[in-house]
Design an enzyme around this catalytic site. Sequence first.
Site, PDB file in Angstrom:
ATOM      1  N   LYS A  58       0.833  -1.215   0.000  1.00 48.93           N
ATOM      2  CA  LYS A  58       0.000   0.000   0.000  1.00 48.93           C
ATOM      3  C   LYS A  58       0.861   1.256   0.000  1.00 48.93           C
ATOM      4  CE  LYS A  58      -1.866   1.830   4.089  1.00 48.93           C
ATOM      5  NZ  LYS A  58      -1.487   3.219   4.169  1.00 48.93           N
ATOM      6  N   ASN A  59       1.896   1.255   0.851  1.00 45.18           N
ATOM      7  CA  ASN A  59       2.660   2.486   1.037  1.00 45.18           C
ATOM      8  C   ASN A  59       3.687   2.739  -0.070  1.00 45.18           C
ATOM      9  OD1 ASN A  59       1.101   2.970   3.208  1.00 45.18           O
ATOM     10  ND2 ASN A  59       2.624   2.383   4.746  1.00 45.18           N
ATOM     11  N   CYS A  85      -5.004   8.194   8.884  1.00 48.43           N
ATOM     12  CA  CYS A  85      -5.413   7.466  10.076  1.00 48.43           C
ATOM     13  C   CYS A  85      -5.227   8.371  11.280  1.00 48.43           C
ATOM     14  CB  CYS A  85      -4.534   6.237  10.247  1.00 48.43           C
ATOM     15  SG  CYS A  85      -4.971   4.909   9.171  1.00 48.43           S
ATOM     16  N   ARG A  91      -0.205  13.867  13.184  1.00 50.27           N
ATOM     17  CA  ARG A  91       0.230  13.671  11.799  1.00 50.27           C
ATOM     18  C   ARG A  91       0.262  14.987  11.018  1.00 50.27           C
ATOM     19  NH1 ARG A  91      -1.583   8.329   8.968  1.00 50.27           N
ATOM     20  NH2 ARG A  91       0.454   8.679   8.078  1.00 50.27           N
ATOM     21  N   ASP A 100       4.436   0.038  12.058  1.00 54.61           N
ATOM     22  CA  ASP A 100       3.204  -0.615  11.594  1.00 54.61           C
ATOM     23  C   ASP A 100       3.143  -2.095  11.965  1.00 54.61           C
ATOM     24  OD1 ASP A 100       2.138   1.676   9.746  1.00 54.61           O
ATOM     25  OD2 ASP A 100       4.271   1.473   9.364  1.00 54.61           O
ATOM     26  N   ARG A 119      -8.769  -0.143   3.740  1.00 56.06           N
ATOM     27  CA  ARG A 119      -7.782   0.793   3.160  1.00 56.06           C
ATOM     28  C   ARG A 119      -6.454   0.101   2.873  1.00 56.06           C
ATOM     29  NH1 ARG A 119      -7.175   6.528   5.878  1.00 56.06           N
ATOM     30  NH2 ARG A 119      -5.516   6.427   4.341  1.00 56.06           N
TER      31      ARG A 119
HETATM   32  N1  EPU Z   1       5.869  14.164  10.843  1.00 57.89           N
HETATM   33  C1  EPU Z   1       5.903  15.493  11.184  1.00 57.89           C
HETATM   34  N2  EPU Z   1       5.683  16.428  10.193  1.00 57.89           N
HETATM   35  C2  EPU Z   1       5.424  16.060   8.912  1.00 57.89           C
HETATM   36  C3  EPU Z   1       5.402  14.707   8.558  1.00 57.89           C
HETATM   37  C4  EPU Z   1       5.624  13.764   9.563  1.00 57.89           C
HETATM   38  O1  EPU Z   1       6.125  15.827  12.344  1.00 57.89           O
HETATM   39  O2  EPU Z   1       5.239  16.966   8.068  1.00 57.89           O
HETATM   40  C5  EPU Z   1       6.083  13.140  11.901  1.00 57.89           C
HETATM   41  C6  EPU Z   1       4.819  12.301  12.109  1.00 57.89           C
HETATM   42  O3  EPU Z   1       3.887  12.921  12.937  1.00 57.89           O
HETATM   43  C7  EPU Z   1       5.407  11.032  12.707  1.00 57.89           C
HETATM   44  C8  EPU Z   1       6.775  10.921  12.022  1.00 57.89           C
HETATM   45  O4  EPU Z   1       7.071  12.216  11.485  1.00 57.89           O
HETATM   46  O5  EPU Z   1       5.602  11.179  14.086  1.00 57.89           O
HETATM   47  C9  EPU Z   1       6.848   9.887  10.939  1.00 57.89           C
HETATM   48  O6  EPU Z   1       5.911  10.168   9.950  1.00 57.89           O
HETATM   49  P1  EPU Z   1       6.175   9.824   8.420  1.00 57.89           P
HETATM   50  O7  EPU Z   1       6.154  11.099   7.645  1.00 57.89           O
HETATM   51  O8  EPU Z   1       7.372   8.972   8.325  1.00 57.89           O
HETATM   52  O9  EPU Z   1       4.901   8.991   8.089  1.00 57.89           O
HETATM   53  P2  EPU Z   1       3.973   9.105   6.836  1.00 57.89           P
HETATM   54  O10 EPU Z   1       4.748   9.307   5.601  1.00 57.89           O
HETATM   55  O11 EPU Z   1       2.847  10.034   7.122  1.00 57.89           O
HETATM   56  C10 EPU Z   1       4.099   6.569   6.242  1.00 57.89           C
HETATM   57  C11 EPU Z   1       3.114   5.467   6.113  1.00 57.89           C
HETATM   58  C12 EPU Z   1       2.637   5.059   7.490  1.00 57.89           C
HETATM   59  C13 EPU Z   1       3.826   4.610   8.315  1.00 57.89           C
HETATM   60  C14 EPU Z   1       4.870   5.742   8.371  1.00 57.89           C
HETATM   61  C15 EPU Z   1       6.134   5.330   9.090  1.00 57.89           C
HETATM   62  C16 EPU Z   1       2.074   5.936   3.997  1.00 57.89           C
HETATM   63  C17 EPU Z   1       0.859   6.332   3.241  1.00 57.89           C
HETATM   64  N3  EPU Z   1       1.985   5.914   5.317  1.00 57.89           N
HETATM   65  O12 EPU Z   1       3.377   7.638   6.834  1.00 57.89           O
HETATM   66  O13 EPU Z   1       1.774   3.955   7.302  1.00 57.89           O
HETATM   67  O14 EPU Z   1       3.407   4.291   9.609  1.00 57.89           O
HETATM   68  O15 EPU Z   1       5.212   6.154   7.026  1.00 57.89           O
HETATM   69  O16 EPU Z   1       6.733   4.252   8.456  1.00 57.89           O
HETATM   70  O17 EPU Z   1       3.109   5.606   3.402  1.00 57.89           O
HETATM   71  C18 EPU Z   1      -0.087   2.621   7.664  1.00 57.89           C
HETATM   72  O18 EPU Z   1       0.194   2.061   6.603  1.00 57.89           O
HETATM   73  O19 EPU Z   1      -0.968   2.210   8.460  1.00 57.89           O
HETATM   74  C19 EPU Z   1       0.623   3.842   8.041  1.00 57.89           C
HETATM   75  C20 EPU Z   1       0.225   4.662   8.993  1.00 57.89           C
END
Ligand code: EPU
Length: 436
Positions: free
Chosen positions: A23-24, A121, A126, A311, A419
């Site tokens: 998915k990601n 989520c 986030r 995850d 999802r």
């Molecule tokens: N963060 C910030 N500011 C930002 C972006 C992120 O503070 O602008 C913080 C977040 O709050 C969090 C940390 O950085 O504490 C990590 O967030 P990251 O940006 O790495 O996560 P993401 O890109 O929003 C993806 C996956 C998540 C997975 C995380 C970590 C997707 C669509 N989602 O999220 O997947 O947990 O990386 O590996 O790729 C899931 O699949 O259930 C899921 C939540």
Amino acid sequence: MTDSIRVTGGRALQGEVHVRGAKNFVSKAMVAALLGSTTSTLRNVPKILDVDIVASLLSLHGVKVNYDVDSGVVVMDTSDLTPADAVDIAKHAGSSRIPILLCGPLLHRLGTAVIPDLGGCRIGDRPIDFHLEILKKFGAVVEEGPDGLHLSAPNGLRGIKHELSYPSVGATEQLLLTAVMADGITTLHNAAVEPEIKDLIDTLQKMGAIISVDTDRSITIEGVSSLVGYDHVSLADRIEVGSWASAALATGGDIFARGAQQRHMGSFLNTFRKVGGGFEVKPDGIRFFHPGGPLKPIALQTDVHPGFMTDWQQPLVVALTQATGLSIVHETVYENRLGFTAALNQMGAQVQLFRECLGDKQCRFGQLNFKHSAVISGPTPLKAAEIEVPDLRGGFSYLIAALAAEGTSTVTNIGIIDRGYENFRAKLTDLGAVID
Ligand code: EPU
């Protein structure tokens, strides 16, 4: 389809599940197609809600998307792109955070982009501050409107030097998707290097991008003026694999995850083995099983890749409720990803949450009053309950708990699970689960 499911637990899950693309990664690769002037083909695509969401967002922007579900092939023709309306984007995106990643490609191809109010989520706040900082640094102008943020690039986008304060997956992808066609060279330090990001880099390279990744989490991108479409097979969904593995362990079962790839699962497999789970890597997948006897408690910290991914934490915690002794889990990626344990306690588990960092990793949440560490005392028999799914991974974890519990549980709000878990109801039934 109703939004609740009744699960009669107490049976070992046995059999085979087919795990398709991640998915990601798939969602980001579909966004990357926007950058290409010719058609892109993505293979091994699972039938999940997030794919439908990205497909409809692409369609809104004029992409002709053809998704053959059975073969898992998505073909995207980007020859006729058009800007979309913020209200329409919001309607199609729902709570998905994907619209933020469309910005770089849309600014390159159309000169404008819109971000409606974003959800994702419900895991903590986030925020999107990293994303906006990066886009502005490239030269995007961001203006607030009543319907969301409107972006333009009156002077084009130029390469940047950037260091992330935390190796965010999304921010790294944002930077990649924007830098590949920006003018000049971009360097990123403290980048996320998850396998899904490596697969995105491979995809972009096929499109004509020039990207090099160093061993110290730095990435250099030499911008090019145009890109073409790609043909790419997605890596397997390692989160789904870890979820089925945890289900096998928690229910005393034996599940072959066809399609699982060992090379993306190293830290999970090590941990699974330390807990006492059995696995067997085969050419076409990985078999996970409970070998009998007591499971062992562990100390675990979630981390960015190559660490134990956040995850995987929620499904594995359910299995840890069945280990003999005290397990300790320190969640260092999200501040609020242990809240789901309240429902496990309602089912008979003994999970206590702590504000302190119960682990040696320096983490951002230690001083901030977030309950981000857990002590799990086991083994505790689980009993059926009525539980509401809080988020995608927490939701699947509740299903595992219900499958391991005595009696019939009702799990509500299960739509969220669609999802990220393809055909999970049919897969559960095939594994012998009693659900209706
Ligand atoms: N963060 C910030 N500011 C930002 C972006 C992120 O503070 O602008 C913080 C977040 O709050 C969090 C940390 O950085 O504490 C990590 O967030 P990251 O940006 O790495 O996560 P993401 O890109 O929003 C993806 C996956 C998540 C997975 C995380 C970590 C997707 C669509 N989602 O999220 O997947 O947990 O990386 O590996 O790729 C899931 O699949 O259930 C899921 C939540």
